[in-house]
Design a protein around this motif. Sequence first.
Motif, PDB file in Angstrom:
ATOM      1  N   GLU A   3      39.882 -14.600 123.803  1.00  0.00           N
ATOM      2  CA  GLU A   3      41.211 -14.476 123.176  1.00  0.00           C
ATOM      3  C   GLU A   3      41.109 -13.840 121.794  1.00  0.00           C
ATOM      4  N   ARG A   4      40.093 -14.211 121.037  1.00  0.00           N
ATOM      5  CA  ARG A   4      39.918 -13.599 119.710  1.00  0.00           C
ATOM      6  C   ARG A   4      39.612 -12.108 119.840  1.00  0.00           C
ATOM      7  N   HIS A  48      48.611 -10.659 124.841  1.00  0.00           N
ATOM      8  CA  HIS A  48      48.126  -9.723 123.824  1.00  0.00           C
ATOM      9  C   HIS A  48      48.338  -8.247 124.157  1.00  0.00           C
ATOM     10  N   GLN A 106      42.823 -10.300 120.674  1.00  0.00           N
ATOM     11  CA  GLN A 106      43.684 -10.222 119.485  1.00  0.00           C
ATOM     12  C   GLN A 106      43.189  -9.146 118.520  1.00  0.00           C
TER      13      GLN A 106
END
Length: 388
Positions: free
Chosen positions: A54-55, A95, A58
């Motif tokens: 997820e990071r 995202h 992003q």
Amino acid sequence: MSGAAPAPFPGLQPYRSLYVHVPFCGGGKCDYCAFYSLGHPTVAQKAAYLSCLEREFQAHAGECAPLESIFLGGGTPSSLSAGELEILLAQVRRHFALLPDCEWSCEANPDSLDEEKLSVLLAGGVNRLSLGIQSFQPSVRASLGRRGSLEGLEGLLRAARQGGLRRLNLDLIYGAPGEGVDQWRQDLESALRLSPDHMSCYSLILEEGTPLAHRVRPPSSPREAEEQEERFLECWRECDRLLGAAGLRRYEISNFAREGCHCRHNDQVWHGQTYLGCGPAAVSFNGLWRSANPQDLEDWLQGRAPERDLLPPEARRREILAFGMRTTAGWEEGLLRLRTGLELQRVVHLPECRRLLQEGLLEFTGGRLAPTPRGLLLNDTILEALIL
């Protein structure tokens, strides 16, 4: 590639496709596989992976145009639980913007895919399933060290189609130790009975460091090598004969599809399209350079920087030109100019290209430069001539 007088290289561009590497294979790795994955991941490792993914999403989402294709590969994405798959798919949607007709592929193994996971994938946006079959025959699967079973495969496919799956690919491997042409023919016939839209038929490569490469000895004499080569050629011909008769035409060295069912993601990669790769061992291409994430889960989790493959524009043009020759379509003028700045009418007069045309490995007809059937078989020769 002197004398081509190319236009300026297109250079840095937004990413238009997304590849996500899922580095897990729940039941252990198969003996022939050299892709990075962990054979027995823990729940904690998978949770850490999803958090880090997820990071990464992003951090790079702002570099992406609306996505034309998404490919979840591995490893074995279906080794994730239904809940973990749901998290991953939601992260992608959170995202990234997707084009209305975005092709969303997911690799899966029949033994780790069930109806609950299938429902999650279809509800989450996956519209193309790629199933790793490799062989339908127990003896061939055993010789490959292929893990899992095909029990329940037909029921899964019925559920997938009832759930609205648009595209189905089946992966097969030929040239397994001890496998004959008759066995390969039976595998092709078994696959066709499942009515796939797309098939990937790979010749076995003994990858250095794999258990299979340690176990299988190379040909011990020129005669044995010749017999092995002849079996390969017979299997290659059977692909075209049987799959072609069923409406699946070869459009790349190892890939066959019905009309309109090419794998968009791979086709774009072969033709120099940009793509973002996320997860350990994933590779990205932004139009200027490739970057490869570390091939180790812990290194990736700790944020080790990707390695960049920086090439001068001229070398990158050569690479993109050569990779497009993996496909039967090759290059037409407009697409080649868009992706490389090269003018096709000038490319065909280059010494390297003239030699390949004279040798019957390439053909230039109707404003298109493409490999001949012989050129597909001897594709390494084309790559060496155009890249080196």
